[in-house]
Design a protein around this motif. Structure first.
Motif, PDB file in Angstrom:
ATOM      1  N   SER A  30       0.948  -1.116   0.094  1.00  9.55           N
ATOM      2  CA  SER A  30      -0.109   0.164   0.018  1.00  9.55           C
ATOM      3  C   SER A  30       0.998   1.313  -0.057  1.00  9.55           C
ATOM      4  CB  SER A  30      -0.934   0.052   1.094  1.00  9.55           C
ATOM      5  OG  SER A  30      -0.319   0.078   2.495  1.00  9.55           O
ATOM      6  N   PHE A  31       2.158   1.256  -0.316  1.00  7.42           N
ATOM      7  CA  PHE A  31       3.102   2.389  -0.431  1.00  7.42           C
ATOM      8  C   PHE A  31       2.677   3.042  -1.444  1.00  7.42           C
ATOM      9  CE2 PHE A  31       5.586   0.343   2.892  1.00  7.42           C
ATOM     10  CZ  PHE A  31       6.459   1.459   3.487  1.00  7.42           C
ATOM     11  N   ALA A  32       2.749   4.351  -1.776  1.00  7.65           N
ATOM     12  CA  ALA A  32       2.540   5.084  -2.893  1.00  7.65           C
ATOM     13  C   ALA A  32       3.463   4.505  -4.246  1.00  7.65           C
ATOM     14  CB  ALA A  32       2.716   6.465  -2.850  1.00  7.65           C
ATOM     15  N   TRP A  33       4.326   3.876  -4.024  1.00  2.00           N
ATOM     16  CA  TRP A  33       5.242   3.145  -5.011  1.00  2.00           C
ATOM     17  C   TRP A  33       5.681   2.026  -4.611  1.00  2.00           C
ATOM     18  CZ3 TRP A  33       6.312   8.273  -3.121  1.00  2.00           C
ATOM     19  CH2 TRP A  33       7.219   8.320  -2.575  1.00  2.00           C
ATOM     20  N   GLN A 103      14.829   7.943  -4.359  1.00  2.00           N
ATOM     21  CA  GLN A 103      14.124   7.719  -3.173  1.00  2.00           C
ATOM     22  C   GLN A 103      15.183   7.319  -2.235  1.00  2.00           C
ATOM     23  OE1 GLN A 103      11.210   5.629  -5.277  1.00  2.00           O
ATOM     24  NE2 GLN A 103      11.941   3.658  -4.334  1.00  2.00           N
ATOM     25  N   THR A 105      14.828   5.548   1.559  1.00  2.65           N
ATOM     26  CA  THR A 105      13.958   4.559   2.189  1.00  2.65           C
ATOM     27  C   THR A 105      14.446   4.023   3.459  1.00  2.65           C
ATOM     28  OG1 THR A 105      13.058   3.724  -0.202  1.00  2.65           O
ATOM     29  CG2 THR A 105      12.520   2.289   1.724  1.00  2.65           C
ATOM     30  N   HIS A 127       6.350  11.500  -0.779  1.00  2.00           N
ATOM     31  CA  HIS A 127       6.553  10.602   0.480  1.00  2.00           C
ATOM     32  C   HIS A 127       5.449   9.598   0.819  1.00  2.00           C
ATOM     33  CE1 HIS A 127       3.941  13.615   2.589  1.00  2.00           C
ATOM     34  NE2 HIS A 127       3.936  12.540   3.401  1.00  2.00           N
ATOM     35  N   SER A 128       6.195   8.427   1.164  1.00  2.00           N
ATOM     36  CA  SER A 128       5.054   7.408   1.524  1.00  2.00           C
ATOM     37  C   SER A 128       5.621   6.774   2.602  1.00  2.00           C
ATOM     38  CB  SER A 128       4.866   6.554   0.351  1.00  2.00           C
ATOM     39  OG  SER A 128       3.814   5.598   0.514  1.00  2.00           O
ATOM     40  N   LYS A 130       4.139   3.449   5.760  1.00  2.00           N
ATOM     41  CA  LYS A 130       3.120   2.687   6.345  1.00  2.00           C
ATOM     42  C   LYS A 130       3.798   1.795   7.542  1.00  2.00           C
ATOM     43  CE  LYS A 130       0.350   3.685   2.802  1.00  2.00           C
ATOM     44  NZ  LYS A 130      -0.940   4.355   2.902  1.00  2.00           N
ATOM     45  N   LYS A 138       9.636   3.615   5.726  1.00  2.00           N
ATOM     46  CA  LYS A 138       9.041   5.050   5.232  1.00  2.00           C
ATOM     47  C   LYS A 138       9.840   5.225   3.952  1.00  2.00           C
ATOM     48  CE  LYS A 138       9.581   9.846   6.860  1.00  2.00           C
ATOM     49  NZ  LYS A 138       9.714  10.607   7.866  1.00  2.00           N
TER      50      LYS A 138
END
Length: 169
Positions: A30-33, A103, A105, A127-128, A130, A138
């Motif tokens: 469910s991360f944005a990417w 990115q 992470t 940013h994403s 969960k 992150k």
């Protein structure tokens, strides 16, 4: 009877493993990417360990970074967020080979600041994050130019954190 109990036990073990994977997949998916590359890197054996202040070697993007108590470290660029008591901080440098979106992470909750001029921090492009994904917490994207980048980590709850710097897909 013994064989059927063994088969039943093996089936229950397989079911529990598949259930555990299914339970963590929604958070990770469910991360944005996609964070699949980071999950694989963070879970790989032999992840290089770096001390705060080190440079990422060419070709190495994922490391386990040893942080220091926030009260004991001076970051190269002032963080956008004030340090919290009893947290950890640190930084690494890396060379960006080509301009683009990259990115950063992290495996655990922490604040990320990125600088390319050594004086100010860059605003994230996206940013994403969960909770519930066991390997990744992150991921933050930045538009970077060719050259040196400083990645600062603050507000971490433990002295070790996994970090990955990759070009965005």
């Amino acid at each position: 009877m013994i064989i059927s109990r063994a088969v039943l036990a093996a089936g229950l073990v397989a079911l529990s493993v598949n259930t555990a994977r299914a339970e963590d997949a929604p958070a990770c998916a469910s991360f944005a990417w996609s964070v699949a590359r980071e999950r694989a890197a963070f879970g790989a054996p032999g992840l290089p360990a770096l001390a705060s202040g080190s440079a990422l070697s060419g070709g190495v993007s994922a490391v386990q970074l040893a942080l220091k108590p926030a009260a004991e470290i001076v970051l190269p660029v002032p963080s956008e967020k004030e340090a919290k008591p009893d947290t950890f901080a640190g930084f690494v440098t890396a060379t960006v080979p080509a301009a683009g979106t990259y990115q950063v992470t992290l495996s655990n909750e922490a604040w990320i600041d990125v600088s390319q001029d050594g004086r100010s921090t860059l605003k994230p492009a996206a940013h994403s994050g969960k909770s519930g994904c066991p390997e990744v917490r992150k991921s933050v994207r930045f538009a970077l130019d060719v050259g040196t980048v400083t990645i600062e980590i603050t507000r971490a709850s433990s002295p070790l954190i996994k970090l990955d710097l990759l070009r965005a897909e």
